[in-house]
Design an enzyme around this catalytic site. Structure first.
Site, short mmCIF file in Angstrom:
data_model
loop_
_atom_site.label_atom_id
_atom_site.label_comp_id
_atom_site.label_asym_id
_atom_site.label_seq_id
_atom_site.Cartn_x
_atom_site.Cartn_y
_atom_site.Cartn_z
N CYS A 7 0.84 -1.20 0.00
CA CYS A 7 0.00 0.00 0.00
C CYS A 7 0.88 1.26 0.00
CB CYS A 7 -0.94 0.00 1.21
SG CYS A 7 -0.07 0.20 2.79
N CYS A 66 2.94 1.72 3.13
CA CYS A 66 4.06 0.79 3.19
C CYS A 66 5.21 1.28 2.31
CB CYS A 66 3.63 -0.61 2.74
SG CYS A 66 2.32 -1.32 3.74
#
Length: 77
Positions: free
Chosen positions: A10, A13
């Site tokens: 994501c 991240c």
């Protein structure tokens, strides 16, 4: 120092990984940085929210993306 960024890919991240690499570069550390996206491997760390940061096999951060300054402080610069 062995650093792992745990996350499925994501944007948070990705941001954490980018900031960790920047912090390592700023500190001049020879730390290794690894991005782990495999859920089986992530589950080994008992992490319930991502992204997560693991330093030398200890979970240091979960569910947030610290600033580069916070990361350099955490990494001992």
């Amino acid at each position: 120092m062995d650093i792992k960024v745990l996350g499925t890919g994501c944007s948070s991240c990705q941001t954490l990984e980018r900031r960790v690499r920047e912090a390592v570069e700023q500190t001049g550390s020879d730390a290794s940085v690894e991005k782990i996206e495999d859920m089986q491997q992530i589950m080994q760390y008992d992490v319930m929210s991502m992204p997560a940061l693991v330093v030398d096999d200890e979970v240091e951060v979960t569910g947030q993306t610290p600033s580069v300054k916070e990361l350099t402080d955490l990494l001992g610069a």
